[in-house]
Design a protein around this motif. Structure first.
Motif, mmCIF file in Angstrom:
data_model
loop_
_atom_site.group_PDB
_atom_site.id
_atom_site.type_symbol
_atom_site.label_atom_id
_atom_site.label_comp_id
_atom_site.label_asym_id
_atom_site.label_seq_id
_atom_site.Cartn_x
_atom_site.Cartn_y
_atom_site.Cartn_z
ATOM 1 N N ASN A 1 43.597 41.509 43.060
ATOM 2 C CA ASN A 1 44.207 42.352 42.238
ATOM 3 C C ASN A 1 44.872 43.448 43.183
ATOM 4 O OD1 ASN A 1 42.030 43.878 43.191
ATOM 5 N ND2 ASN A 1 41.294 44.225 41.077
ATOM 6 N N SER A 2 45.398 44.421 42.725
ATOM 7 C CA SER A 2 45.988 45.521 43.264
ATOM 8 C C SER A 2 45.078 46.211 44.405
ATOM 9 C CB SER A 2 46.455 46.839 42.266
ATOM 10 O OG SER A 2 47.338 46.463 41.244
ATOM 11 N N LEU B 1 46.483 33.866 31.583
ATOM 12 C CA LEU B 1 45.276 34.106 31.971
ATOM 13 C C LEU B 1 44.232 33.823 30.949
ATOM 14 C CD1 LEU B 1 45.655 37.499 33.630
ATOM 15 C CD2 LEU B 1 45.110 35.582 34.785
ATOM 16 N N ARG C 1 33.120 36.499 32.723
ATOM 17 C CA ARG C 1 34.022 36.730 31.556
ATOM 18 C C ARG C 1 34.907 35.424 31.528
ATOM 19 N NH1 ARG C 1 37.976 41.624 32.648
ATOM 20 N NH2 ARG C 1 38.798 40.122 34.135
ATOM 21 N N TYR D 1 51.766 46.696 30.971
ATOM 22 C CA TYR D 1 50.896 47.780 31.208
ATOM 23 C C TYR D 1 51.483 48.920 30.213
ATOM 24 C CZ TYR D 1 47.931 45.660 34.649
ATOM 25 O OH TYR D 1 46.962 44.982 35.402
ATOM 26 N N TYR E 1 45.034 52.756 33.480
ATOM 27 C CA TYR E 1 45.058 51.411 32.966
ATOM 28 C C TYR E 1 45.167 51.905 31.319
ATOM 29 C CZ TYR E 1 43.396 48.963 37.196
ATOM 30 O OH TYR E 1 43.236 48.382 38.443
ATOM 31 N N LYS F 1 50.817 41.493 31.797
ATOM 32 C CA LYS F 1 50.121 41.718 30.547
ATOM 33 C C LYS F 1 50.155 42.973 29.863
ATOM 34 C CE LYS F 1 45.750 42.389 32.963
ATOM 35 N NZ LYS F 1 44.692 41.882 33.660
ATOM 36 N N PRO G 1 48.848 41.978 41.878
ATOM 37 C CA PRO G 1 48.761 43.221 41.703
ATOM 38 C C PRO G 1 49.348 43.403 40.263
ATOM 39 C CG PRO G 1 50.687 42.729 42.985
ATOM 40 C CD PRO G 1 50.100 41.528 43.004
ATOM 41 N N GLY G 2 48.819 44.477 39.406
ATOM 42 C CA GLY G 2 49.095 44.743 38.323
ATOM 43 C C GLY G 2 49.318 46.342 38.205
ATOM 44 N N VAL G 3 48.398 47.242 38.111
ATOM 45 C CA VAL G 3 48.478 48.671 37.919
ATOM 46 C C VAL G 3 48.834 49.138 39.164
ATOM 47 C CG1 VAL G 3 46.169 49.459 38.966
ATOM 48 C CG2 VAL G 3 47.060 50.452 37.144
ATOM 49 N N HIS H 1 38.742 36.496 40.082
ATOM 50 C CA HIS H 1 39.011 37.945 39.823
ATOM 51 C C HIS H 1 37.788 38.622 40.184
ATOM 52 C CE1 HIS H 1 41.064 41.192 38.299
ATOM 53 N NE2 HIS H 1 40.598 41.341 37.250
ATOM 54 N N VAL I 1 51.288 41.080 37.714
ATOM 55 C CA VAL I 1 50.700 40.961 36.614
ATOM 56 C C VAL I 1 51.381 41.996 35.679
ATOM 57 C CG1 VAL I 1 48.243 41.187 35.459
ATOM 58 C CG2 VAL I 1 48.452 40.409 37.645
HETATM 59 C C1 LIG Z 1 44.643 42.433 35.034
HETATM 60 C C2 LIG Z 1 44.292 41.224 36.142
HETATM 61 C C3 LIG Z 1 44.978 41.427 37.288
HETATM 62 C C4 LIG Z 1 45.570 42.758 37.773
HETATM 63 O O1 LIG Z 1 44.652 43.836 37.992
HETATM 64 P P1 LIG Z 1 45.098 45.275 38.524
HETATM 65 O O2 LIG Z 1 43.726 46.003 38.890
HETATM 66 O O3 LIG Z 1 45.781 45.938 37.482
HETATM 67 O O4 LIG Z 1 46.093 45.045 39.740
HETATM 68 C C5 LIG Z 1 44.681 40.687 38.219
HETATM 69 N N1 LIG Z 1 44.075 39.284 38.109
HETATM 70 C C6 LIG Z 1 43.377 39.089 36.724
HETATM 71 C C7 LIG Z 1 42.699 37.962 36.286
HETATM 72 C C8 LIG Z 1 43.633 40.297 35.805
HETATM 73 O O5 LIG Z 1 43.058 40.035 34.507
#
Ligand SMILES: *Cc1c(COP(=O)(O)O)cnc(C)c1O
Length: 368
Positions: A193-194, A81, A129, A39, A352, A35, A210-212, A158, A33
């Motif tokens: 997610n992460s 997204l 959301r 980060y 974040y 976006k 995963p993102g953060v 999510h 991720v």
């Molecule tokens: C931002 C986001 C993620 C990543 O989340 P983290 O907590 O940063 O790992 C995954 N899925 C969706 C839909 C998101 O908006």
């Protein structure tokens, strides 16, 4: 040399973090991720490094972000997204991006205009959301004429509470997700997610997101952060002042010195996303009652004195030996010595938010 604060971004640490999360994803593909300018780290270098490391799927929020990922990663799958709107159709199709369809209107729009380009389906399992309701998703699964106009690859949802792996809301969301996965058994399923990638193997399905954690942030509450720090933020020392006990420091004259004090005035401030709530005196801000942050100087933790200003921060360096002070040019705001989440906690927020607040003034240096 600039007086701008600088960010050093360790791309090798980033790749190591991705490989670790990929390893933890076991049979699932591990996406990224990316976006909000990855980060805050910079979309292009992050996309390039992770593409080279083998990442084949990216998620961003907005179509314009997807366009930037496409330039860095010509063959990747790039999911948007925020979904699809009449006025983002063109950028999405031109760059071969895949919208994550988030309601029945978007499903209808893409069925009409998508020309069999790949898309994903978002189902809202308990956040309210984005996403089709569970009932709407099940309804769509039975609408073969509509489905036949969509080249749907992924069914995703999510989690609201993944940072607390045992939270009961995770169970509710999982039950809702399972109602849909059984109706869309031919699609890839994506739920983590992460935090869930780290702590809920039963949520991995086919594709983790995963993102953060990739960027070194804390994904899980109350456990040691297993990820390597990726970003170091540093600020230039502009001058050292000697002030007397009883004198005041900063806006509002809120900080009163209790001893003869050496003050380092450093470059950068809330205009650079180093929030005012990190100030060493209370700044009325929602309910946060921070003690104020520290900065790191050659092994010494130095407390912030007074309020963080737009472009300047004042720091108590009295306890740093003079030989070190005379040589010192930079202090660390966060990075290898002060974890980004510790700095974030000092202003009542999360890693974040601190990472994504880092503004355009930083000189960004990419290493490794
Ligand atoms: C931002 C986001 C993620 C990543 O989340 P983290 O907590 O940063 O790992 C995954 N899925 C969706 C839909 C998101 O908006």
């Amino acid at each position: 040399m600039s007086t701008a604060p600088r960010l050093t971004i360790d791309l090798n640490a980033l790749v190591q973090n991705w490989l670790k999360l990929k390893g933890l994803s076991s049979q699932a593909e591990c996406s990224t991720v990316i976006k909000a300018n990855a980060y805050g780290l910079g979309i292009e270098p992050v996309a390039t490094a992770l593409t080279k490391a083998g990442c084949k799927t990216f998620f961003v929020a907005m179509a314009e972000e997807g366009e930037r990922v496409r330039a860095a990663s010509p063959n990747a799958r790039i999911f948007i997204l925020n979904g699809i709107f009449a006025d983002t159709l063109e950028v999405i199709k031109t760059n071969n991006l895949s919208p994550v369809l988030g309601n029945v209107d978007q499903v209808a729009l893409w069925a009409t205009h998508g020309e069999a380009n790949a898309c994903a389906l978002h189902v809202d399992t308990g956040m309210n959301r984005l996403g089709l309701d569970v009932e709407e998703a099940i309804g769509l699964s039975q609408d073969t004429s509509k489905l036949s106009k969509l080249n749907t690859k992924v069914l995703m949802s999510h989690l609201a509470c993944a940072d607390d792996p045992d939270h009961e809301h995770n169970t509710l969301q999982h039950e809702n997700f399972q109602k849909c996965t059984s109706e869309f058994s031919n699609l890839e399923h994506s739920f983590s997610n992460s935090a869930a990638t780290l702590a809920r193997p039963d949520f991995h399905y086919n594709l983790t997101r995963p993102g953060v954690a990739l960027y070194g942030g804390e994904a899980l509450n109350d456990v040691p952060n297993p990820m390597q720090p990726v970003v170091t933020a540093q600020s230039r020392i502009l001058q050292i002042r000697h002030a007397k006990a009883g004198e005041k420091v900063g806006y509002g004259a809120e900080a009163t010195l209790t001893r003869p004090t050496k003050i380092a005035t450093i470059s950068g401030g809330y205009a650079d996303g180093f929030h005012r709530a990190l100030s060493g005196v209370s700044v009325p801000l929602r309910e946060a009652k921070p003690k104020g942050a520290n900065v790191w100087l050659e092994g010494y933790l130095c407390p912030i004195l007074g309020r963080v200003s737009m472009d300047l921060i004042t720091v108590d360096v009295t306890d740093v030996p003079s030989q070190i002070l005379e040589q010192a040019k930079w202090v660390e705001l966060f990075g290898k010595n002060i974890m980004v989440d510790d700095a974030a906690r000092a202003c009542g927020t999360i890693g974040y938010e601190l990472l994504t607040s880092l503004g355009g003034r930083y000189v960004r240096d990419y290493i490794n």
